[in-house]
Motif scaffolding. Structure first.
Motif, PDB file in Angstrom:
ATOM      1  N   GLY A   1      40.294  38.703  44.596  1.00  0.00           N
ATOM      2  CA  GLY A   1      40.316  37.277  44.352  1.00  0.00           C
ATOM      3  C   GLY A   1      41.325  36.840  43.310  1.00  0.00           C
ATOM      4  O   GLY A   1      41.668  35.655  43.228  1.00  0.00           O
ATOM      5  N   PHE A   2      41.831  37.777  42.533  1.00  0.00           N
ATOM      6  CA  PHE A   2      42.848  37.462  41.534  1.00  0.00           C
ATOM      7  C   PHE A   2      44.170  38.162  41.832  1.00  0.00           C
ATOM      8  O   PHE A   2      45.013  38.328  40.957  1.00  0.00           O
ATOM      9  CB  PHE A   2      42.347  37.825  40.139  1.00  0.00           C
ATOM     10  CG  PHE A   2      41.193  36.966  39.698  1.00  0.00           C
ATOM     11  CD1 PHE A   2      41.410  35.696  39.197  1.00  0.00           C
ATOM     12  CD2 PHE A   2      39.888  37.413  39.830  1.00  0.00           C
ATOM     13  CE1 PHE A   2      40.351  34.881  38.813  1.00  0.00           C
ATOM     14  CE2 PHE A   2      38.823  36.609  39.458  1.00  0.00           C
ATOM     15  CZ  PHE A   2      39.044  35.341  38.945  1.00  0.00           C
ATOM     16  N   GLY A   3      44.338  38.572  43.105  1.00  0.00           N
ATOM     17  CA  GLY A   3      45.633  39.045  43.563  1.00  0.00           C
ATOM     18  C   GLY A   3      45.790  40.523  43.773  1.00  0.00           C
ATOM     19  O   GLY A   3      46.855  40.967  44.222  1.00  0.00           O
ATOM     20  N   ALA A   4      44.771  41.346  43.463  1.00  0.00           N
ATOM     21  CA  ALA A   4      44.921  42.792  43.625  1.00  0.00           C
ATOM     22  C   ALA A   4      45.132  43.158  45.094  1.00  0.00           C
ATOM     23  O   ALA A   4      44.554  42.546  45.997  1.00  0.00           O
ATOM     24  CB  ALA A   4      43.699  43.524  43.073  1.00  0.00           C
ATOM     25  N   ASP A   5      45.955  44.162  45.322  1.00  0.00           N
ATOM     26  CA  ASP A   5      46.207  44.716  46.653  1.00  0.00           C
ATOM     27  C   ASP A   5      45.127  45.776  46.899  1.00  0.00           C
ATOM     28  O   ASP A   5      45.264  46.927  46.484  1.00  0.00           O
ATOM     29  CB  ASP A   5      47.605  45.332  46.688  1.00  0.00           C
ATOM     30  CG  ASP A   5      47.989  45.890  48.049  1.00  0.00           C
ATOM     31  OD1 ASP A   5      47.151  45.859  48.975  1.00  0.00           O
ATOM     32  OD2 ASP A   5      49.129  46.372  48.179  1.00  0.00           O
TER      33      ASP A   5
END
Length: 458
Positions: free
Chosen positions: A222-226
């Motif tokens: 939700g905060f951009g992690a792959d």
């Protein structure tokens, strides 16, 4: 700020080794509570708050970190609202609580091999009535042992006092809520948080299943992690996939095959974070023990969980949230509280969800350490230790208004999941300068090739 939620946040943040001054930023709003013998909503808001504080530490922004107590309770149930379709039933037809001749037992039969194990002991059953008849003649302790010996999952119901003196209960009580261990060597991080999306570019290899680990990695996504989730060829979670695959790449690998192992090793070598829920020793059996993992991925941040704790006679026992609730006294306490004839579990799978948010917080705290001095490390958590945290906090707050959803709780976007359109709840936490959103809709396990997002040819 409600005192109960604050107390949970303080305990969790202290277990994470977080700087105490960061707690001054936490603002928990709202008064609603899930009906329970325990402070479930306080645990929900406190655990989400701890994860949000850890994210804010990485993001570097200023201002209050806000958690909506009512939305936290709703997210601990389900975040998804399908439009024109239905999520599959969450339980196998014969899973559940059954009366034995001397008490209650819970059978967990959602996985086909777990159901087969129970039926090797109790005989093949087509419905709950047949299973109830088969169980009724057994003593609960003997039946639990027989099913476990077959490789199945079951838990007899114990009381809080009984668990407190049980060897495993004592072992779990002595464990840390979050057992963190810094790395023995320093390795500079190739990843650094970008200013606009704090976890963008962070590669998270997710080897977890039902349910805590997937909650943790959903938060990171939700905060951009792959986030790349890897499952074996024959594993499915039909009822949970729409809920927990949000924002992730979902692939399959067979680690018993040379090609699968080669791909996995390449993925692990490129990962910043490894999250797994294997029982102690399981990865070693596949040839990926701690030393092998460090050799493949120096500086890896690693967080893992199990059901019943990492020490004591039950270390490594198969288990799930519902089973741990039966074992540690929560279900019986609920029965007593409601004056019911049968076990009463928590209103949501709070052990799973809370442990998931604590895992996410542990990952972020380890990443913060790695960014500051290059040491990183690993952390361990368990559902049983989270249960001990909840029990120790005492009763819930029955006088508060109940948690209930409303149309305005939904985010405006329509999510094109693999099953059909759906809406999601608004995020339960707000972090300044770091909006919580997911780039990919929920998808089925195995929908993707086993590759990092930057390397995919979409």
């Amino acid at each position: 700020m409600t005192a109960g939620a604050e107390a949970f946040a303080v305990r969790i943040w202290d277990a994470l080794g977080g700087p105490p001054r960061a707690l001054d930023r936490l603002d928990i709003i709202g008064t609603a509570a899930l009906p329970s013998a325990f402070a479930v909503t306080e645990l929900a808001a406190g655990s989400i708050g701890a994860a949000a504080l850890a994210l804010a530490e990485i993001a570097g922004g200023r201002g209050p970190v806000r958690v909506d107590r009512r939305l936290a309770g709703l997210w601990f149930a389900t975040s998804l609202r399908p439009e024109g379709w239905t999520v599959p039933a969450p339980w196998d037809p014969v899973a559940g609580d059954y009366a034995t001749r001397d008490g209650w037992i819970r059978l967990h039969t959602n996985a086909p091999h777990h159901r087969a194990a129970a039926e090797r002991v109790l005989g093949g059953q087509s419905d709950r009535a047949g299973m109830a008849q088969a169980v009724a003649g057994w003593a609960k302790t003997e039946l639990e042992a027989a099913i476990l010996a077959e490789g199945g999952c079951a838990a007899e119901m114990r009381g809080l006092a009984e668990w407190a003196v049980h060897p495993q209960g004592r072992a779990v009580a002595a464990e840390a809520l979050v057992a963190s261990e810094p790395a023995s060597d320093r390795t500079g991080s190739c990843w650094a948080p970008p200013p606009d999306r704090p976890l963008a570019g962070l590669r998270v290899l997710d080897l977890t299943r039902v349910l805590a680990g997937p909650v943790a990695t959903r938060f990171l996504a939700g905060f951009g992690a792959d986030v790349l989730r890897i499952d074996p060829p024959d594993w499915n979670e039909a009822a949970l996939e729409p809920e927990v695959t949000l924002g992730k790449t979902c692939a399959r690998l067979d680690l018993r095959q040379t090609s699968g192992r080669e791909t996995f090793e390449a993925l692990l070598a490129g990962a910043d974070v490894l999250v797994h829920g294997y029982r102690p020793g399981a990865l070693d059996g596949l040839g990926y023990g701690a030393a092998a993992r460090r050799a493949l991925a120096p500086g890896l941040v690693e967080v893992c969980l199990d059901a019943y704790g990492w020490t004591g006679p039950w270390a490594g026992r198969r288990g799930f949230d519902s089973l741990v609730q039966m074992s540690c006294g929560i279900a019986q306490a609920g029965q007593d509280w409601r004056k019911a004839e049968a076990p009463v579990p928590l209103p949501v799978q709070a052990l799973d969800h809370a442990t998931g948010y604590m895992m996410a917080a542990a990952i972020l705290r380890l990443l913060a350490r790695r960014l500051s001095d290059g040491t990183g490390g690993q952390a361990r958590l368990s559902l049983a230790r989270t249960a001990a945290l909840l029990v120790a906090a005492g009763p819930g707050a029955p006088d508060r208004p109940p948690v209930a959803g409303a149309v305005e709780d939904l985010a405006p976007e329509v999510e094109a999941t693999a099953w059909g359109p759906a809406r999601r709840l608004r995020p339960p936490a707000t972090v300044p300068g770091a909006a919580m959103s997911w780039a990919r809709a929920a998808r089925r396990l195995g929908d993707d090739a086993p590759a990092w997002a930057a390397d995919r040819m979409d």
